[in-house]
Design a protein around this motif. Structure first.
Motif, PDB file in Angstrom:
ATOM      1  N   TYR A 125     126.535 -50.327  -9.700  1.00  0.00           N
ATOM      2  CA  TYR A 125     127.084 -49.039 -10.123  1.00  0.00           C
ATOM      3  C   TYR A 125     126.223 -48.461 -11.244  1.00  0.00           C
ATOM      4  N   ASP A 126     125.774 -49.333 -12.137  1.00  0.00           N
ATOM      5  CA  ASP A 126     124.898 -48.911 -13.222  1.00  0.00           C
ATOM      6  C   ASP A 126     123.561 -48.411 -12.671  1.00  0.00           C
ATOM      7  N   SER A 174     124.039 -45.015 -11.283  1.00  0.00           N
ATOM      8  CA  SER A 174     124.216 -44.029 -12.355  1.00  0.00           C
ATOM      9  C   SER A 174     122.905 -43.698 -13.051  1.00  0.00           C
TER      10      SER A 174
END
Length: 581
Positions: free
Chosen positions: A339-340, A343
């Protein structure tokens, strides 16, 4: 400069002219029209499938389309023949001047020959190695490190913006085991007798860490419970192991852009944020899984768990993200980590895992697809096992590591260049045999030697030319009369050089850097064949006594070979040999 792309553009132009002439309908899609080397070189220099893929949508016979297309292509001076073969393939032969011009282009562009803008600046994250920080890297990590690093270089060479990343698995129980193992070495450094129980790490590499702790702390931790020393010692031990791993990577010529700590995800809300994103999409629920394969209802205790609905994105079963005690499963921080990455704005993610992570592929792809709403593709490459041999026998060593062969063991035996090249002589998902004797022998059967020998031979003939007062700089050679390169063996070598830009793009699209190693071996074979023919045919030798012009043209061809080999080895992270010893 990709000659295959240029000829494909010529084919597309001819097809569009056929549309204007009314011999082809207007609403045709040319996306699947390809120009490639024919399977049998005797059939020509290039072949196109245009007539085959357009026949059905055009409502015409393939051979009729091919015949019209052939006539139009012959109007271009680069095409010397266009022959319809079989059901409608079109085989093309190109003028010798085409291949001769490629040699000049290589000398002008240098190692930029073959670079492309395939990636169009798209951002790619390549995560590789990512070994647990519990000891030195072993031979399996070595293969993943080489593969990942070569893939990153290949993508960079073809116009992608690449970030090389290492995920530090410092958030799990294995780091506690590391701390306990260092504690034993700490006690040992203070003169106490210790015993390494099952599950601890007995390798000698922890001796200096324990000694350092003993010097810093004295006997303050002796006899104290884990609650006193575990957390601090875990940080000390992890930092020491990451220093060791960085040294191992440096010995192999691998340099990471980012080291990302799993531990940084805990207690910061980052795991919770990733799971909440999935929850908002309706993909997190409480449920009971079916018994695993091999388990019967009698020996399986079903229990309600917090699950990620990964089957929505192609996984075989939904996956637990939280244990019954309320702690996260190992999958949850991995979701948060990816997810990082998403992002951070990457267009593509690539993970390089060991063969033991095969069961992890579908769930991780499902998570990334869900988190990015199918916007960011994740490609997971698995590297299979490396089997080591010496003197014909399986090879084991490294008391220092405890029970496995380390990266340093391999590099110290054969050097980083040999290690890297050999690790790329098989596709990543195929097992690889690494024979310490064979990788050092000087024969055609050893691809490392064979390719390096080709580059060294070019440098050797250039030194002889310089001694004879013949200029060998690229400017002089690029201006040579390349039309003198008219022998079939010279043209065959030039044709092989022409394949380089296409090969690079193909390898980049498929994420397969081993294709570069295979190509270099084939190119070296063509070069050695020409060199050996010169032993019997003096007119093929790269130095022509008394004929400066002919020498320049042949040296130009040799230098072009060296340039492409240098570019290819650069992608693989291997230094080209200047001479063989």
């Amino acid at each position: 400069m990709n000659l295959f792309t240029d000829i494909r553009a010529l084919v597309i132009g001819a097809l569009e002219a056929m549309q204007e002439a009314g011999t082809l309908p207007q609403d045709l899609d040319f996306a699947n029209v390809a120009v490639e080397p024919p399977r049998d070189p005797a059939h020509g220099d290039m072949a196109t499938n245009a007539a085959m893929v357009l026949a059905k949508p055009a409502g015409l016979k393939p051979r009729d389309i091919a015949g019209d297309l052939a006539a139009r292509l012959l109007d271009d001076t680069r095409i010397t023949s266009a022959e319809v073969a079989g059901p409608g393939f079109l085989n093309l032969r190109l003028a010798p001047s085409v291949w001769q011009d490629v040699v000049g282009r290589i000398l002008t562009e240098g190692t930029d020959f073959g670079r492309s803008q395939l990636g169009q600046g798209k951002r790619v994250n390549v995560e590789y190695v990512s070994a647990n920080p519990t000891g030195p890297l072993h031979v399996g990590h070595t293969r993943g490190a080489v593969f990942g690093d070569a893939l990153a270089s290949l993508l960079d060479y073809t116009g992608f913006q690449v970030v090389r990343e290492y995920y530090i698995n410092d958030g799990g129980g294995q780091v506690d085991v590391l701390a306990r193992s260092v504690y034993l070495r700490y006690l040992e450094a203070l003169g106490q007798e210790v015993a390494f129980e099952d599950g601890t790490y007995p390798g000698d590499y922890l001796i200096p860490v324990g000694g350092s702790v003993a010097r810093d702390k004295g006997d303050v931790w002796v006899g104290q419970p884990e609650s006193v020393w575990l957390e601090e010692l875990r940080d000390i031990a992890t930092a020491a192991m990451m220093d060791l791993i960085r040294q191992d990577l440096a010995a192999l010529g691998v340099e990471m852009d980012v080291f990302f700590s799993e531990k940084s995800l805990y207690g910061t809300g980052r795991i919770e944020a990733a799971i909440e994103d999935l929850r908002d999409k309706g993909l997190i629920y409480r449920g009971v899984l079916e018994p695993p394969k091999g388990k019967t209802p009698e020996d399986w205790e079903p229990r309600e768990q917090t699950l990620f609905r990964s089957t929505t994105y192609g996984d075989d079963v939904d996956r637990p993200i939280m244990k019954s005690d309320g702690n996260w499963t190992y999958f949850a921080p991995d979701i948060a980590y990816h997810y990082d990455k998403i992002s951070r704005g990457f267009d593509t993610l690539i993970d390089v895992f060991g063969a033991d992570h095969g069961g992890y592929v579908k769930r991780m792809k499902a998570a990334v697809a869900a988190l990015s709403e199918d916007r960011v593709p994740l490609d997971i490459k698995l590297t299979q096992l490396v089997r080591l041999f010496k003197n014909g026998e399986p090879f084991k060593m490294s008391k220092r590591a405890g029970n496995f062969v380390t990266l340093r063991d391999v590099v110290d035996q054969v050097g980083p260049d040999v290690t890297r090249f050999v690790m790329l002589t098989r596709k990543n998902d195929a097992p690889l045999d690494f024979d310490f004797d064979k990788v050092l022998e000087q024969s055609r059967e050893n691809p490392v030697f064979y390719v390096q020998y080709a580059h060294a031979r070019v440098k050797s003939v250039q030194r002889r030319a310089a001694e004879a007062g013949i200029a060998t700089d690229s400017v002089t050679l690029a201006a040579a009369d390349l039309s003198k390169l008219d022998h079939e063996a010279e043209l065959a070598l030039a044709k092989k050089l022409t394949e380089w830009p296409r090969l690079v793009e193909t390898a980049a699209r498929s994420h397969e850097p081993h294709r570069v190693a295979f190509y270099l071996y084939e190119l070296a074979g063509e070069f050695h064949a020409l060199w050996n023919r010169g032993n019997d045919q003096p007119e093929l030798r790269f130095l022509q006594e008394g004929d400066m012009s002919a020498s320049h043209s042949k040296l130009a061809l040799a230098q072009a070979v060296a340039v492409v080999i240098s570019a290819g080895l650069g992608i693989l992270g291997v230094t080209p040999a200047q001479e063989m010893r």
